[in-house]
Each structure stands twice: as structure tokens, then as C-alpha cells.
Design a protein around this motif. Structure first.
Motif, PDB file in Angstrom:
ATOM      1  N   PRO A   1       0.810  -1.239  -0.104  1.00 17.13           N
ATOM      2  CA  PRO A   1       0.110  -0.064   0.027  1.00 17.13           C
ATOM      3  C   PRO A   1       0.877   1.316  -0.038  1.00 17.13           C
ATOM      4  N   LEU A   2       1.788   1.373   0.724  1.00 22.22           N
ATOM      5  CA  LEU A   2       2.567   2.764   0.843  1.00 22.22           C
ATOM      6  C   LEU A   2       3.220   2.701  -0.297  1.00 22.22           C
ATOM      7  N   ARG A   3       3.870   1.971  -1.093  1.00 18.70           N
ATOM      8  CA  ARG A   3       4.787   1.901  -2.243  1.00 18.70           C
ATOM      9  C   ARG A   3       3.734   2.574  -3.463  1.00 18.70           C
ATOM     10  N   THR A   4       2.475   1.765  -3.367  1.00 15.04           N
ATOM     11  CA  THR A   4       1.578   1.982  -4.499  1.00 15.04           C
ATOM     12  C   THR A   4       1.168   3.471  -4.455  1.00 15.04           C
ATOM     13  N   LYS A   5       0.791   3.799  -3.149  1.00 19.21           N
ATOM     14  CA  LYS A   5       0.337   5.094  -2.913  1.00 19.21           C
ATOM     15  C   LYS A   5       1.216   6.390  -3.207  1.00 19.21           C
ATOM     16  N   ALA A   6       2.531   6.015  -2.909  1.00 16.35           N
ATOM     17  CA  ALA A   6       3.669   6.829  -3.135  1.00 16.35           C
ATOM     18  C   ALA A   6       3.768   7.022  -4.914  1.00 16.35           C
ATOM     19  N   ILE A   7       3.637   5.996  -5.367  1.00 20.35           N
ATOM     20  CA  ILE A   7       3.988   5.908  -6.935  1.00 20.35           C
ATOM     21  C   ILE A   7       2.855   6.646  -7.622  1.00 20.35           C
ATOM     22  N   THR A   8       1.453   6.420  -6.993  1.00 19.70           N
ATOM     23  CA  THR A   8       0.334   7.034  -7.688  1.00 19.70           C
ATOM     24  C   THR A   8       0.347   8.458  -7.468  1.00 19.70           C
ATOM     25  N   ALA A   9       0.651   9.032  -6.275  1.00 24.04           N
ATOM     26  CA  ALA A   9       0.958  10.235  -6.032  1.00 24.04           C
ATOM     27  C   ALA A   9       1.971  10.960  -7.131  1.00 24.04           C
ATOM     28  N   ALA A  10       2.997  10.342  -7.389  1.00 26.68           N
ATOM     29  CA  ALA A  10       4.082  10.832  -8.120  1.00 26.68           C
ATOM     30  C   ALA A  10       3.583  10.909  -9.406  1.00 26.68           C
ATOM     31  N   VAL A  11       3.050   9.984 -10.027  1.00 32.11           N
ATOM     32  CA  VAL A  11       2.505   9.971 -11.477  1.00 32.11           C
ATOM     33  C   VAL A  11       1.401  10.915 -11.573  1.00 32.11           C
TER      34      VAL A  11
ATOM     35  N   HIS B   1     -13.570  10.770   3.824  1.00 34.30           N
ATOM     36  CA  HIS B   1     -13.720  10.132   5.264  1.00 34.30           C
ATOM     37  C   HIS B   1     -15.234   9.500   5.449  1.00 34.30           C
ATOM     38  N   GLN B   2     -16.151   9.977   4.728  1.00 32.94           N
ATOM     39  CA  GLN B   2     -17.445   9.311   4.903  1.00 32.94           C
ATOM     40  C   GLN B   2     -17.588   8.276   3.772  1.00 32.94           C
ATOM     41  N   TYR B   3     -17.171   8.476   2.764  1.00 30.97           N
ATOM     42  CA  TYR B   3     -17.645   7.411   1.726  1.00 30.97           C
ATOM     43  C   TYR B   3     -16.468   6.524   1.167  1.00 30.97           C
ATOM     44  N   VAL B   4     -15.423   7.243   1.292  1.00 31.10           N
ATOM     45  CA  VAL B   4     -14.263   6.327   0.525  1.00 31.10           C
ATOM     46  C   VAL B   4     -13.634   5.375   1.511  1.00 31.10           C
ATOM     47  N   PRO B   5     -13.457   3.914   0.923  1.00 32.52           N
ATOM     48  CA  PRO B   5     -12.741   3.090   2.069  1.00 32.52           C
ATOM     49  C   PRO B   5     -11.375   3.603   2.205  1.00 32.52           C
ATOM     50  N   LEU B   6     -10.771   3.338   3.434  1.00 30.24           N
ATOM     51  CA  LEU B   6      -9.509   3.585   3.831  1.00 30.24           C
ATOM     52  C   LEU B   6      -8.493   3.242   2.809  1.00 30.24           C
ATOM     53  N   GLN B   7      -8.082   2.427   2.235  1.00 29.29           N
ATOM     54  CA  GLN B   7      -7.154   1.902   1.217  1.00 29.29           C
ATOM     55  C   GLN B   7      -7.235   2.862  -0.046  1.00 29.29           C
ATOM     56  N   PHE B   8      -8.422   3.460  -0.399  1.00 31.35           N
ATOM     57  CA  PHE B   8      -8.552   4.338  -1.397  1.00 31.35           C
ATOM     58  C   PHE B   8      -8.326   5.857  -1.150  1.00 31.35           C
ATOM     59  N   ARG B   9      -8.295   6.188   0.111  1.00 30.22           N
ATOM     60  CA  ARG B   9      -8.370   7.608   0.468  1.00 30.22           C
ATOM     61  C   ARG B   9      -7.269   8.370   0.091  1.00 30.22           C
ATOM     62  N   VAL B  10      -6.002   7.936  -0.101  1.00 24.39           N
ATOM     63  CA  VAL B  10      -5.017   8.778  -0.507  1.00 24.39           C
ATOM     64  C   VAL B  10      -5.001   8.877  -2.202  1.00 24.39           C
ATOM     65  N   ILE B  11      -5.674   7.816  -2.651  1.00 22.47           N
ATOM     66  CA  ILE B  11      -5.640   7.683  -4.291  1.00 22.47           C
ATOM     67  C   ILE B  11      -6.961   8.917  -4.617  1.00 22.47           C
ATOM     68  N   PHE B  12      -7.753   8.832  -3.852  1.00 21.59           N
ATOM     69  CA  PHE B  12      -9.004   9.678  -4.120  1.00 21.59           C
ATOM     70  C   PHE B  12      -8.428  11.417  -3.813  1.00 21.59           C
ATOM     71  N   GLY B  13      -7.668  11.380  -2.633  1.00 20.59           N
ATOM     72  CA  GLY B  13      -7.121  12.741  -2.497  1.00 20.59           C
ATOM     73  C   GLY B  13      -5.996  13.178  -3.609  1.00 20.59           C
ATOM     74  N   SER B  14      -5.176  12.110  -4.142  1.00 17.55           N
ATOM     75  CA  SER B  14      -4.342  12.497  -5.071  1.00 17.55           C
ATOM     76  C   SER B  14      -5.081  12.932  -6.435  1.00 17.55           C
ATOM     77  N   LEU B  15      -6.070  12.195  -6.914  1.00 17.10           N
ATOM     78  CA  LEU B  15      -6.867  12.464  -8.113  1.00 17.10           C
ATOM     79  C   LEU B  15      -7.455  13.884  -7.909  1.00 17.10           C
ATOM     80  N   ILE B  16      -8.186  14.406  -6.640  1.00 17.36           N
ATOM     81  CA  ILE B  16      -8.519  15.712  -6.573  1.00 17.36           C
ATOM     82  C   ILE B  16      -7.439  16.814  -6.694  1.00 17.36           C
ATOM     83  N   ALA B  17      -6.324  16.196  -5.969  1.00 13.69           N
ATOM     84  CA  ALA B  17      -4.936  17.229  -5.984  1.00 13.69           C
ATOM     85  C   ALA B  17      -4.553  17.355  -7.503  1.00 13.69           C
ATOM     86  N   PHE B  18      -4.672  16.419  -8.383  1.00 12.78           N
ATOM     87  CA  PHE B  18      -4.676  16.553  -9.598  1.00 12.78           C
ATOM     88  C   PHE B  18      -5.206  17.695 -10.234  1.00 12.78           C
ATOM     89  N   CYS B  19      -6.502  17.638 -10.310  1.00 11.70           N
ATOM     90  CA  CYS B  19      -7.312  18.832 -10.631  1.00 11.70           C
ATOM     91  C   CYS B  19      -6.959  20.362  -9.888  1.00 11.70           C
TER      92      CYS B  19
END
Length: 189
Positions: A20-30, A150-168
Motif C-alpha cells: 500500500p505505501l509504495r503504491t500510494k507513493a507511486i500513484t501520487a508521483a504519477v 472520510h465519509q464514503y471512501v474506503p481507507l485503502q482508497f483515500r490517498v488515491i482519491f485525494g491524489s486525484l482531486i489534487a491532480f485537478c
């Protein structure tokens, strides 16, 4: 969904579950790199600044992905994974009063000193002048994202969701900065 996309998603979810850590770090980088590429193109930069893209990717990989990973784990541990409205409000409040100011300040320092190569005194001056506006703008946007996260996104997807919003968000901030710098230029008669 096509078989290639479905296969790619399954591989991604496997990596997210097992690393999870590596995948979230790579996702945030990309996503940081793509966001900056789009920002450069939309702002009219004729030739992509590859160094800038790579440095933003480094920030996403080394800081944004890991910080988000641990912040969400900590918040869920503190609040025992609860998702009732009162608990979500507390999570968002804590996140916005601690993580948000820290993230914005560190990004401004990193961007000024590392990406732009400006001296500390100049970066410090920019922070004194711009940080309050940046933080207030963040507080008008990110609490809504935090609530949804925090209300709707499962824990393992929260960084990815945040990264997608941060993209925009990154594209928006870049275009805003370009518009502000053009507005500050003296008008020719």
C-alpha cells in the motif's frame, strides 16, 4: 470495461493491497507529474519543463503519498474507523488544522527552493505574502473533499482519491498563478 483496463485495475488493486505505501507513493508521483504536464500545456509553456515535472513527481512520491498514507491510518486509529457524521467532522477538522497547513507550507518551501531554485530569503518573503491566501483558499475547498473522503471512501482508497482531486487542484492553482502573474505585468500603451 475493456479487458486491458480490467486487467490493469486488478493488478493495481493487487499492488495496493500487498504494497500500500509504495503504491500510494507511486500513484501520487504519477498524478503529480501528469498534473504538472497538463498545467504547463494549458498555461502556454511551449516546451515542457521536464526537470520541473520530475521534481514535482519526487515531491508526490517522497512526501504526498506517504504523508497521506500515514495520516489516514492515524486518523482511523484515533477515531477507531468510525464514519458517523460527528466523527467525520472531527477527522476533517483535525486534518485541516494539522495536515493542510503543513502540506501547503512544505510545498511552498519545496517549490520555491528546489523547483525554482530561489534563495531562502526570497522564498520566506513569498511565504509571508502568499501563505495566508493559499491556506484560506485551501480551507474553502479541501474540507468538502475531506468530508467525502472520510465519509464514503474506503481507507485503502483515500490517498488515491485525494491524489486525484489534487491532480485537478494543481492544474487550477497553476493556471491561477499564471493569470495572477500576467495581471501583475505592466500594461503596454
Amino acid at each position: 470495461m475493456g479487458s486491458v483496463a480490467k486487467n490493469g485495475l486488478q493488478k493495481y488493486l493487487f499492488q495496493l493491497q500487498h504494497h500500500p505505501l509504495r503504491t500510494k507513493a507511486i500513484t501520487a508521483a504519477v498524478l503529480s507529474g501528469i498534473s504538472d504536464t497538463v498545467s504547463q500545456k494549458l498555461s502556454g509553456i511551449p516546451k515542457l519543463q521536464l526537470r520541473r515535472i520530475l521534481l514535482k513527481m519526487l515531491f508526490g512520491f517522497a512526501y504526498l503519498g506517504p504523508f497521506g498514507h500515514y495520516m489516514h491510518l492515524l486518523l482511523d486509529k484515533i477515531f477507531k474507523g468510525k464514519r458517523d457524521s460527528k466523527t467525520v467532522a472531527k477527522k476533517v477538522m483535525l486534518e485541516q488544522l494539522t495536515g493542510s497547513p503543513c502540506n501547503n507550507l512544505l510545498f511552498m518551501i519545496y517549490y520555491g527552493m528546489v523547483v525554482e531554485g530561489r534563495p531562502w530569503m526570497q522564498v520566506k518573503s513569498t511565504i509571508k505574502r502568499e501563505y495566508p491566501k493559499v491556506q484560506m483558499t485551501a480551507w474553502t475547498f479541501w474540507p468538502v473533499v475531506g468530508w467525502i473522503n472520510h465519509q464514503y471512501v474506503p481507507l485503502q482508497f483515500r490517498v488515491i482519491f485525494g491524489s486525484l482531486i489534487a491532480f485537478c487542484w494543481g492544474i487550477f492553482l497553476n493556471l491561477r498563478a499564471v493569470a495572477m502573474s500576467k495581471a501583475a505585468l505592466p500594461k503596454s500603451s
